[in-house]
Design a protein around this motif. Structure first.
Motif, PDB file in Angstrom:
ATOM      1  N   LYS B 102       0.840  -1.192   0.000  1.00  0.00           N
ATOM      2  CA  LYS B 102       0.000   0.000   0.000  1.00  0.00           C
ATOM      3  C   LYS B 102       0.878   1.246   0.000  1.00  0.00           C
ATOM      4  O   LYS B 102       1.669   1.463   0.914  1.00  0.00           O
ATOM      5  N   LYS B 103       0.734   2.023  -1.056  1.00  0.00           N
ATOM      6  CA  LYS B 103       1.544   3.222  -1.239  1.00  0.00           C
ATOM      7  C   LYS B 103       0.711   4.459  -0.915  1.00  0.00           C
ATOM      8  O   LYS B 103      -0.441   4.554  -1.339  1.00  0.00           O
ATOM      9  N   ILE B 104       1.324   5.366  -0.153  1.00  0.00           N
ATOM     10  CA  ILE B 104       0.632   6.612   0.185  1.00  0.00           C
ATOM     11  C   ILE B 104       0.830   7.610  -0.955  1.00  0.00           C
ATOM     12  O   ILE B 104       1.970   7.923  -1.314  1.00  0.00           O
ATOM     13  N   GLY B 106      -0.551  11.312  -1.485  1.00  0.00           N
ATOM     14  CA  GLY B 106      -1.370  12.388  -0.904  1.00  0.00           C
ATOM     15  C   GLY B 106      -2.201  11.811   0.223  1.00  0.00           C
ATOM     16  O   GLY B 106      -1.667  11.249   1.169  1.00  0.00           O
ATOM     17  N   ASN B 107      -3.526  11.942   0.109  1.00  0.00           N
ATOM     18  CA  ASN B 107      -4.399  11.377   1.145  1.00  0.00           C
ATOM     19  C   ASN B 107      -5.004  10.049   0.724  1.00  0.00           C
ATOM     20  O   ASN B 107      -5.971   9.578   1.322  1.00  0.00           O
ATOM     21  N   GLU B 108      -4.446   9.467  -0.326  1.00  0.00           N
ATOM     22  CA  GLU B 108      -4.986   8.216  -0.865  1.00  0.00           C
ATOM     23  C   GLU B 108      -4.016   7.067  -0.608  1.00  0.00           C
ATOM     24  O   GLU B 108      -2.812   7.279  -0.464  1.00  0.00           O
ATOM     25  N   ILE B 109      -4.571   5.851  -0.611  1.00  0.00           N
ATOM     26  CA  ILE B 109      -3.747   4.643  -0.564  1.00  0.00           C
ATOM     27  C   ILE B 109      -3.927   3.917  -1.888  1.00  0.00           C
ATOM     28  O   ILE B 109      -5.060   3.627  -2.301  1.00  0.00           O
ATOM     29  N   ILE B 112      -0.219  -1.567  -4.761  1.00  0.00           N
ATOM     30  CA  ILE B 112       0.826  -1.833  -5.747  1.00  0.00           C
ATOM     31  C   ILE B 112       0.873  -3.340  -6.013  1.00  0.00           C
ATOM     32  O   ILE B 112       1.048  -4.134  -5.088  1.00  0.00           O
TER      33      ILE B 112
END
Lengths: 124, 124
Positions: B102-104, B106-109, B112
């Motif tokens: 799980k890549k951050i 901004g404010n989203e996940i 990958i």
């Protein structure tokens, strides 16, 4: 704000720090909510110092900050992986590039590599 | 026997697990003295399960064990880095190669990659 699970370790979670270009694991530190938010808002890797019990912006003293290039979190949101650009070339307070410079060989410990800087010069 | 410092976390220390060929960070787990000794004596990555409070030989259930190729310890002997060969290609119980999928942004996940296996097939 991405919510992480700080409950398992009483307000802390481990952060693995990796060189964004080479993939070398540089260090492991701990974050609390404050360190997590500071990392997100400043782009500088920030941890919680367990010995001083305060926010620790890595490199604030030595100038050897870590610019965060990528942030990953794990499957259960209780561990962070930072991919960073390490200013000064060394993440370890001993002057080694990585804190993981001791290799286990049987019952022996062999030191891998040489310090990049002299800690006596950096931390006066 | 190499002595590690298990005192800072009440008998546990974090172990970072990295693919020995690609350098990808696969997972983070915790070791106690028993897990450390079992890892050294068997060559299979062994941890302490905090939820079950017992020795956890990774992959014992699924067959997806981790063969330890190299062991590093950090500057103050309180963190372990294992370089492993991950049998089955996935270290995460979700079927992903790495737990850090799980890549951050901004404010989203953003997720990958795709799972290598179906966890419902492996953990029946």
């Amino acid at each position: 704000m991405i919510e992480l699970n700080f409950d398992k370790m009483g307000g802390l979670l481990p952060a693995v720090v990796q060189d964004y270009e080479t993939g070398e694991v540089l260090m492991l530190a701990f974050m609390d909510q404050e360190a997590w938010e500071n990392t997100l808002s400043t782009g500088l890797a920030s941890y919680h110092s367990r010995t001083r019990n305060e926010l620790w912006v890595k490199g604030k003293t030595s100038g050897n900050v870590q610019h965060v290039k990528e942030i990953r979190i794990d499957c259960d949101d209780d561990t962070v992986l930072l991919k960073v650009e390490q200013v000064g070339g060394a993440a370890c307070h001993t002057g080694h590039r990585s804190c993981f410079y001791k290799k286990i060989e049987g019952n022996e410990i062999r030191v891998i590599g040489k310090p990049v800087f002299d800690p006596r010069e950096v931390y006066k």
